[in-house]
Write a protein that holds these residues in place. Structure first.
Motif, PDB file in Angstrom:
ATOM      1  N   HIS A  22     -20.154 -59.393   5.526  1.00  0.00           N
ATOM      2  CA  HIS A  22     -18.877 -59.554   5.101  1.00  0.00           C
ATOM      3  C   HIS A  22     -18.028 -58.337   5.988  1.00  0.00           C
ATOM      4  CE1 HIS A  22     -15.298 -59.737   2.831  1.00  0.00           C
ATOM      5  NE2 HIS A  22     -15.293 -58.507   2.306  1.00  0.00           N
ATOM      6  N   ARG A  23     -18.627 -57.423   6.051  1.00  0.00           N
ATOM      7  CA  ARG A  23     -17.828 -56.141   6.486  1.00  0.00           C
ATOM      8  C   ARG A  23     -18.840 -54.959   6.770  1.00  0.00           C
ATOM      9  NH1 ARG A  23     -13.534 -55.277   2.384  1.00  0.00           N
ATOM     10  NH2 ARG A  23     -12.434 -56.614   3.733  1.00  0.00           N
ATOM     11  N   VAL A  24     -18.456 -54.037   7.887  1.00  0.00           N
ATOM     12  CA  VAL A  24     -19.272 -52.985   8.131  1.00  0.00           C
ATOM     13  C   VAL A  24     -18.667 -51.681   8.185  1.00  0.00           C
ATOM     14  CG1 VAL A  24     -21.109 -52.080   9.962  1.00  0.00           C
ATOM     15  CG2 VAL A  24     -21.083 -54.473   9.152  1.00  0.00           C
ATOM     16  N   GLN A  46     -14.568 -46.278  11.740  1.00  0.00           N
ATOM     17  CA  GLN A  46     -14.331 -47.940  12.107  1.00  0.00           C
ATOM     18  C   GLN A  46     -14.768 -48.658  11.246  1.00  0.00           C
ATOM     19  OE1 GLN A  46     -13.960 -49.546  16.351  1.00  0.00           O
ATOM     20  NE2 GLN A  46     -16.054 -50.697  15.759  1.00  0.00           N
ATOM     21  N   VAL A  47     -14.240 -49.992  10.917  1.00  0.00           N
ATOM     22  CA  VAL A  47     -14.623 -51.008   9.879  1.00  0.00           C
ATOM     23  C   VAL A  47     -14.608 -52.251  10.724  1.00  0.00           C
ATOM     24  CG1 VAL A  47     -14.418 -52.190   7.833  1.00  0.00           C
ATOM     25  CG2 VAL A  47     -13.900 -49.512   7.849  1.00  0.00           C
ATOM     26  N   VAL A  48     -15.843 -52.887  10.716  1.00  0.00           N
ATOM     27  CA  VAL A  48     -15.507 -54.305  11.446  1.00  0.00           C
ATOM     28  C   VAL A  48     -15.889 -55.269  10.616  1.00  0.00           C
ATOM     29  CG1 VAL A  48     -16.778 -55.755  13.218  1.00  0.00           C
ATOM     30  CG2 VAL A  48     -16.952 -53.336  13.454  1.00  0.00           C
ATOM     31  N   GLU A  49     -14.689 -56.270  10.646  1.00  0.00           N
ATOM     32  CA  GLU A  49     -14.635 -57.346   9.617  1.00  0.00           C
ATOM     33  C   GLU A  49     -15.478 -58.618  10.043  1.00  0.00           C
ATOM     34  OE1 GLU A  49     -13.082 -57.382   6.596  1.00  0.00           O
ATOM     35  OE2 GLU A  49     -12.131 -55.365   7.017  1.00  0.00           O
ATOM     36  N   SER A  50     -15.916 -59.712   9.052  1.00  0.00           N
ATOM     37  CA  SER A  50     -16.901 -60.620   9.657  1.00  0.00           C
ATOM     38  C   SER A  50     -16.084 -61.533  10.683  1.00  0.00           C
ATOM     39  CB  SER A  50     -17.101 -61.423   8.466  1.00  0.00           C
ATOM     40  OG  SER A  50     -15.801 -61.921   7.895  1.00  0.00           O
ATOM     41  N   ASP A  51     -14.732 -61.392  10.534  1.00  0.00           N
ATOM     42  CA  ASP A  51     -14.047 -62.054  11.919  1.00  0.00           C
ATOM     43  C   ASP A  51     -14.019 -61.341  13.371  1.00  0.00           C
ATOM     44  OD1 ASP A  51     -12.113 -60.599  11.410  1.00  0.00           O
ATOM     45  OD2 ASP A  51     -10.709 -62.244  10.570  1.00  0.00           O
ATOM     46  N   GLY A  52     -14.785 -60.324  13.335  1.00  0.00           N
ATOM     47  CA  GLY A  52     -14.644 -59.566  14.506  1.00  0.00           C
ATOM     48  C   GLY A  52     -13.559 -58.250  14.500  1.00  0.00           C
ATOM     49  N   ARG A  53     -12.429 -58.748  13.502  1.00  0.00           N
ATOM     50  CA  ARG A  53     -11.319 -57.543  13.611  1.00  0.00           C
ATOM     51  C   ARG A  53     -11.860 -56.231  13.194  1.00  0.00           C
ATOM     52  NH1 ARG A  53      -7.860 -58.340   9.409  1.00  0.00           N
ATOM     53  NH2 ARG A  53      -9.203 -59.662   8.450  1.00  0.00           N
ATOM     54  N   THR A  54     -11.220 -55.316  13.759  1.00  0.00           N
ATOM     55  CA  THR A  54     -11.649 -53.678  13.382  1.00  0.00           C
ATOM     56  C   THR A  54     -10.323 -53.040  12.750  1.00  0.00           C
ATOM     57  OG1 THR A  54     -11.078 -53.007  15.721  1.00  0.00           O
ATOM     58  CG2 THR A  54     -13.532 -53.635  15.158  1.00  0.00           C
ATOM     59  N   TRP A  55     -10.706 -52.084  12.186  1.00  0.00           N
ATOM     60  CA  TRP A  55      -9.714 -51.230  11.642  1.00  0.00           C
ATOM     61  C   TRP A  55     -10.252 -49.904  11.376  1.00  0.00           C
ATOM     62  CZ3 TRP A  55     -10.089 -49.446   6.410  1.00  0.00           C
ATOM     63  CH2 TRP A  55     -10.732 -50.506   5.680  1.00  0.00           C
ATOM     64  N   ILE A  56      -9.561 -48.840  11.205  1.00  0.00           N
ATOM     65  CA  ILE A  56      -9.962 -47.420  11.084  1.00  0.00           C
ATOM     66  C   ILE A  56      -9.656 -47.038   9.708  1.00  0.00           C
ATOM     67  CG2 ILE A  56      -9.843 -44.976  11.835  1.00  0.00           C
ATOM     68  CD1 ILE A  56     -11.247 -46.814  13.754  1.00  0.00           C
ATOM     69  N   THR A  57     -10.503 -46.371   8.824  1.00  0.00           N
ATOM     70  CA  THR A  57     -10.053 -45.822   7.533  1.00  0.00           C
ATOM     71  C   THR A  57      -9.070 -44.680   7.701  1.00  0.00           C
ATOM     72  OG1 THR A  57     -11.940 -44.538   7.478  1.00  0.00           O
ATOM     73  CG2 THR A  57     -12.297 -46.414   6.274  1.00  0.00           C
ATOM     74  N   ARG A  58      -8.161 -44.648   6.782  1.00  0.00           N
ATOM     75  CA  ARG A  58      -6.857 -43.730   6.825  1.00  0.00           C
ATOM     76  C   ARG A  58      -7.227 -42.327   6.379  1.00  0.00           C
ATOM     77  NH1 ARG A  58      -2.362 -47.169   4.255  1.00  0.00           N
ATOM     78  NH2 ARG A  58      -3.913 -47.351   2.742  1.00  0.00           N
ATOM     79  N   GLU A  59      -8.035 -42.490   5.370  1.00  0.00           N
ATOM     80  CA  GLU A  59      -8.343 -40.735   4.820  1.00  0.00           C
ATOM     81  C   GLU A  59      -9.880 -40.946   4.450  1.00  0.00           C
ATOM     82  OE1 GLU A  59      -7.784 -44.179   2.236  1.00  0.00           O
ATOM     83  OE2 GLU A  59      -5.950 -43.259   2.640  1.00  0.00           O
TER      84      GLU A  59
END
Length: 176
Positions: A22-24, A46-59
């Motif tokens: 689901h998420r890493v 960095q967080v990687v979603e199951s669909d390959g999208r990535t985002w960075i945690t804010r805090e």
């Protein structure tokens, strides 16, 4: 079960009931590791979603995992206080340098004044039908929501005064 050692870097992997990833969260540092409890921390990871999208945690976040409870707790340090995001999930396992758990959609969001909202009940119902959750699982998850709400009300475990701040101070002693 082997436990991660303090100071080691791990991944956090969230799965769904059907076994799909689901998420890493790519990198968290272990602050305490036993077979029963793992406390970790991350900041701008960095967080990687199951669909390959990535985002960075804010805090900065302090993560609390327990091998006997069907939830995990993330305490996020923000300018206006500590917010908690609690995943209703399977107990964690530690395997291959990763914390792994099954995410069951239901979440408890807790505000700095310790009020809270139960989130994603519609998503839970949808997945419960799609993935054929057994009735006993439904009871386990809702019983653990009640346990989690009691922990919040009693300021127990990761909700106790100073818990997140104490572990955040420890986190600051590590250099990535």
């Amino acid at each position: 079960m082997v436990a991660p050692s303090a100071g080691s870097k791990i991944q956090i992997q969230s799965y769904k009931h059907n076994g799909n990833l689901h998420r890493v969260w790519e990198s968290s540092i272990v602050l305490k590791g036993t077979e029963q409890i793992v406390i970790g921390a991350n900041d701008k990871t960095q967080v990687v979603e199951s669909d390959g999208r990535t985002w960075i945690t804010r805090e900065p976040a302090i993560c609390y995992f327990h091998s006997k409870h069907w939830f995990n707790v993330i305490g996020m340090l923000r300018d206006d206080g500590i917010y908690y995001y609690c995943n209703i999930s399977s107990p964690f396992v530690y395997e291959g340098n990763s914390i792994k758990y099954i995410d069951y959609d239901l979440d408890l969001k807790i505000y700095p004044d310790m009020t809270y909202d139960l989130l994603d009940e519609d998503e839970y119902e949808e997945h419960r039908e799609q993935m054929n959750y057994p009735g006993v699982l439904d009871r386990i998850l809702y019983n653990n929501i009640e346990d989690l709400q009691r922990w919040v009300q009693q300021r127990k475990g990761p909700f106790s005064p100073g818990f997140v701040d104490q572990w955040y101070e420890r986190f600051l002693t590590y250099r990535w």
